[in-house]
Write an enzyme that holds these catalytic residues in place. Structure first.
Site, PDB file in Angstrom:
ATOM      1  N   MET A  77      35.759  82.998  -9.803  1.00  0.00           N
ATOM      2  CA  MET A  77      36.848  82.338 -10.517  1.00  0.00           C
ATOM      3  C   MET A  77      36.383  81.675 -11.792  1.00  0.00           C
ATOM      4  SD  MET A  77      39.462  80.600  -7.867  1.00  0.00           S
ATOM      5  CE  MET A  77      40.638  81.603  -6.971  1.00  0.00           C
TER       6      MET A  77
ATOM      7  N   LEU B 178      45.476  80.066 -14.263  1.00  0.00           N
ATOM      8  CA  LEU B 178      45.473  80.014 -12.811  1.00  0.00           C
ATOM      9  C   LEU B 178      46.897  79.999 -12.259  1.00  0.00           C
ATOM     10  CD1 LEU B 178      43.119  77.993 -10.588  1.00  0.00           C
ATOM     11  CD2 LEU B 178      45.560  77.744 -10.244  1.00  0.00           C
TER      12      LEU B 178
ATOM     13  N   LEU C 188      47.293  84.115  -6.363  1.00  0.00           N
ATOM     14  CA  LEU C 188      46.717  82.843  -5.929  1.00  0.00           C
ATOM     15  C   LEU C 188      47.789  81.808  -5.633  1.00  0.00           C
ATOM     16  CD1 LEU C 188      43.949  81.420  -5.545  1.00  0.00           C
ATOM     17  CD2 LEU C 188      44.235  80.527  -7.842  1.00  0.00           C
TER      18      LEU C 188
ATOM     19  N   ARG D 108      48.812  68.570 -14.999  1.00  0.00           N
ATOM     20  CA  ARG D 108      47.624  68.292 -14.198  1.00  0.00           C
ATOM     21  C   ARG D 108      46.351  68.129 -15.020  1.00  0.00           C
ATOM     22  NH1 ARG D 108      48.312  65.806 -10.294  1.00  0.00           N
ATOM     23  NH2 ARG D 108      46.268  66.451  -9.545  1.00  0.00           N
TER      24      ARG D 108
ATOM     25  N   TYR E 105      36.092  66.470 -13.991  1.00  0.00           N
ATOM     26  CA  TYR E 105      34.950  67.148 -14.592  1.00  0.00           C
ATOM     27  C   TYR E 105      34.064  66.182 -15.371  1.00  0.00           C
ATOM     28  CZ  TYR E 105      36.062  71.856 -13.185  1.00  0.00           C
ATOM     29  OH  TYR E 105      36.265  72.990 -12.434  1.00  0.00           O
TER      30      TYR E 105
ATOM     31  N   SER F 120      31.586  72.522 -15.545  1.00  0.00           N
ATOM     32  CA  SER F 120      31.128  73.195 -14.330  1.00  0.00           C
ATOM     33  C   SER F 120      29.826  73.959 -14.594  1.00  0.00           C
ATOM     34  CB  SER F 120      32.196  74.174 -13.850  1.00  0.00           C
ATOM     35  OG  SER F 120      31.698  74.987 -12.802  1.00  0.00           O
TER      36      SER F 120
ATOM     37  N   ARG G   4      37.721  85.101 -13.312  1.00  0.00           N
ATOM     38  CA  ARG G   4      39.152  85.357 -13.225  1.00  0.00           C
ATOM     39  C   ARG G   4      39.960  84.477 -14.170  1.00  0.00           C
ATOM     40  NH1 ARG G   4      43.417  86.754 -13.504  1.00  0.00           N
ATOM     41  NH2 ARG G   4      44.952  87.423 -11.963  1.00  0.00           N
ATOM     42  N   TYR G   5      39.516  83.227 -14.381  1.00  0.00           N
ATOM     43  CA  TYR G   5      40.328  82.293 -15.167  1.00  0.00           C
ATOM     44  C   TYR G   5      39.555  81.596 -16.280  1.00  0.00           C
ATOM     45  CZ  TYR G   5      42.917  82.889 -10.834  1.00  0.00           C
ATOM     46  OH  TYR G   5      43.539  83.439  -9.753  1.00  0.00           O
TER      47      TYR G   5
ATOM     48  N   CYS H  94      42.233  87.965   0.073  1.00  0.00           N
ATOM     49  CA  CYS H  94      43.109  88.597  -0.915  1.00  0.00           C
ATOM     50  C   CYS H  94      43.344  87.682  -2.113  1.00  0.00           C
ATOM     51  CB  CYS H  94      44.445  88.959  -0.272  1.00  0.00           C
ATOM     52  SG  CYS H  94      44.294  90.171   1.061  1.00  0.00           S
TER      53      CYS H  94
ATOM     54  N   HIS I   3      36.744  76.515   1.821  1.00  0.00           N
ATOM     55  CA  HIS I   3      38.065  76.247   1.255  1.00  0.00           C
ATOM     56  C   HIS I   3      39.133  76.742   2.213  1.00  0.00           C
ATOM     57  CE1 HIS I   3      41.284  75.643  -1.536  1.00  0.00           C
ATOM     58  NE2 HIS I   3      40.453  75.288  -2.499  1.00  0.00           N
TER      59      HIS I   3
ATOM     60  N   ASP J  26      26.875  75.477  -7.012  1.00  0.00           N
ATOM     61  CA  ASP J  26      27.619  74.226  -7.195  1.00  0.00           C
ATOM     62  C   ASP J  26      28.773  74.415  -8.162  1.00  0.00           C
ATOM     63  OD1 ASP J  26      26.494  72.226  -5.563  1.00  0.00           O
ATOM     64  OD2 ASP J  26      24.746  72.097  -6.880  1.00  0.00           O
TER      65      ASP J  26
ATOM     66  N   GLU K  27      34.122  71.714  -6.421  1.00  0.00           N
ATOM     67  CA  GLU K  27      34.436  71.440  -5.022  1.00  0.00           C
ATOM     68  C   GLU K  27      33.230  70.964  -4.213  1.00  0.00           C
ATOM     69  OE1 GLU K  27      36.324  75.133  -4.416  1.00  0.00           O
ATOM     70  OE2 GLU K  27      38.337  74.302  -4.585  1.00  0.00           O
TER      71      GLU K  27
ATOM     72  N   GLU L 255      34.432  67.061  -4.962  1.00  0.00           N
ATOM     73  CA  GLU L 255      35.191  66.883  -3.714  1.00  0.00           C
ATOM     74  C   GLU L 255      34.310  66.476  -2.543  1.00  0.00           C
ATOM     75  OE1 GLU L 255      38.399  69.304  -0.950  1.00  0.00           O
ATOM     76  OE2 GLU L 255      37.870  70.048  -2.941  1.00  0.00           O
TER      77      GLU L 255
ATOM     78  N   CYS M  65      46.280  93.976   4.573  1.00  0.00           N
ATOM     79  CA  CYS M  65      46.694  93.006   5.587  1.00  0.00           C
ATOM     80  C   CYS M  65      47.944  93.537   6.291  1.00  0.00           C
ATOM     81  CB  CYS M  65      46.986  91.653   4.956  1.00  0.00           C
ATOM     82  SG  CYS M  65      45.547  90.849   4.237  1.00  0.00           S
TER      83      CYS M  65
ATOM     84  N   CYS N 111      51.119  92.656   4.493  1.00  0.00           N
ATOM     85  CA  CYS N 111      51.090  92.725   3.029  1.00  0.00           C
ATOM     86  C   CYS N 111      52.244  93.573   2.508  1.00  0.00           C
ATOM     87  CB  CYS N 111      49.762  93.312   2.560  1.00  0.00           C
ATOM     88  SG  CYS N 111      49.651  93.542   0.770  1.00  0.00           S
TER      89      CYS N 111
ATOM     90  N   CYS O  46      48.479  95.293  -4.774  1.00  0.00           N
ATOM     91  CA  CYS O  46      47.349  95.301  -3.841  1.00  0.00           C
ATOM     92  C   CYS O  46      47.108  96.699  -3.305  1.00  0.00           C
ATOM     93  CB  CYS O  46      47.617  94.326  -2.698  1.00  0.00           C
ATOM     94  SG  CYS O  46      46.341  94.305  -1.421  1.00  0.00           S
TER      95      CYS O  46
END
Length: 424
Positions: free
Chosen positions: A58, A74, A80, A98, A106, A113, A147-148, A184, A256, A333, A336, A340, A393, A396, A401
């Site tokens: 990600m 995201l 997601l 947010r 951060y 990150s 991904r983001y 997924c 997670h 690392d 999270e 977190e 799945c 699904c 997918c």
């Protein structure tokens, strides 16, 4: 992973300053352990090499000013966070709301990150080993596709083309998920994105002929090297407790969580995480009591539990204060672990001297050798993916997918479905 509801933004969040950020700029601004991938010349009729090794994850923001763009990306991902037909409108609004809070988080862990740094380092070191143990597929070229966050999947794909792969020249590339356990919502979403950009950038050239030949390492939850790396870090942390208390320390494996709607759809993630935990405990000869718990639940809907924070709190109330947290689904690392688990769960427990966290895999030589072994075996197998990859799945209903799985499982050959599927 980062499964969140709109009421609380994911903590692992990152973004580029714009989706059009140039690849040359990305290279020139790379810092620390960033990998600069040299151009290669690919002859589709020649040897088995070079081979592009693409780490999928990600991602995470390198600076706090990248957070807003990442959140927008995201929240636009229906794999997601499904928000229905208004996803492209609601997503940016939620991300804007947010952003300040997540920027503060951060800032608390150093301003960004480390996931890109570790991903690039791990991949480069793995490729050095692969060049020695798999010379027939060498040279192995490291790439990262987030991904983001930068480097985004489309940036990575364009870099592959610029480096001599694809566009009628063929070449081999391996999509190597950095989620050991398949979901997924994580690996699945990354592969959907990879297939989308392959279709957009290559299908129109000679009908897809001479396109990059992709295969996928889609899961590896019980590989012996992964298990050994986790076990060694747990043993190192247990050694910090007095010998007379050591065998009674409770090991809390934390992964997670998932919404129960995803679990009930048949997502394999919970079973594969449990398999990793059991394999690690077998390696430790079940030296300590242990539990698997789940972090990062948000919102009012039902999530897979018990929650990590509640588990720690409840054990402390019962008088069990010697606890070791193990981030069992993460390979480095990021927010999270550093925020977190370290600052929230441990920092707010009131017992930071007895509640500890095992070190993340990060630069572990054992872990990097495991990555190389997984890759070598995959390259030698001739398989396009695992047998599990092609199985959807049970509940699904996603056409996207289905198309992605068929393609990477090798059932689709050179045919390309229409843009209707891409637009979903």
């Amino acid at each position: 992973m980062a499964f969140r509801l709109p009421s609380q933004m994911p903590r692992r969040i990152c973004a580029s300053k714009s989706s059009s950020f140039g690849l040359s700029q990305l290279s020139s601004r790379a810092r620390g352990l960033a990998t600069v991938v040299p151009p290669v010349t690919q002859d589709a009729t020649g040897s088995k090499g070079p081979t592009a090794m693409v780490f999928m994850n990600m991602g995470g923001p390198q600076t706090t000013d990248q957070v807003g763009d990442f959140l927008s990306r995201l929240f636009s991902d229906g794999d997601l966070i499904p928000l229905g037909r208004l996803q492209s409108y609601i997503g940016p609004l939620l991300s804007k709301r947010r952003t300040p809070k997540i920027q503060k988080q951060y800032s608390d862990i150093g301003g960004g990150s480390p996931i890109r740094k570790w991903s690039e380092y791990q991949n480069e070191e793995m490729c050095k080993i692969l060049d020695k143990i798999s010379p027939e597929t060498a040279p192995h070229k490291p790439y990262v596709a987030f991904r983001y966050a930068n480097p985004l999947t489309e940036h990575m794909y364009q870099q592959l083309l610029d480096d001599g792969f694809g566009k009628g020249r063929g070449g081999r590339a391996v999509a190597f998920t950095q989620y050991p356990q398949y979901s997924c919502s994580t690996t699945g979403s990354s592969l959907n994105e990879l297939w989308k950009w392959r279709h957009r950038l290559e299908s129109k050239h000679n009908g897809g002929e001479g396109a990059i030949n992709w295969s996928v390492i889609d899961r590896w939850p019980v590989h012996h090297g992964l298990v050994e790396a986790f076990a060694q870090h747990i043993e190192a942390k247990l050694a910090e407790y007095p010998e007379e208390r050591r065998k009674d320390v409770v090991l809390l494996f934390s992964a997670h969580s998932l919404p129960m709607s995803v679990v009930n759809r048949g997502d394999p993630y919970p079973a594969e995480v449990a398999a990793t935990v059991y394999a690690v405990m077998q390696r430790l000869k079940f030296s300590n009591p242990y539990r698997l718990c789940w972090q990062s639940q948000v919102g009012p809907s039902a999530w897979l539990g018990p929650q990590t924070s509640d588990t720690v709190e409840n054990f402390i109330k019962k008088g069990q204060k010697d606890l070791v947290l193990i981030p069992i689904a993460f390979t480095s690392d990021h927010i999270e672990t550093l925020y977190e688990l370290d600052l929230e769960v441990i920092g707010e427990s009131g017992h930071a001297d007895t509640v500890k966290r095992a070190e993340s895999l990060n630069g572990s030589p054992v872990f990097i050798e495991a990555l190389a072994d997984i890759a070598k075996n995959h390259l030698a197998s001739g398989e396009s993916c695992s047998p599990q990859m092609g199985l959807r799945c049970p509940a699904c209903t996603s056409e996207r997918c289905a198309v992605t799985k068929e393609f990477f499982a090798g059932k689709q050959a050179q045919s390309y479905p229409g843009d209707k599927v891409l637009a979903q």
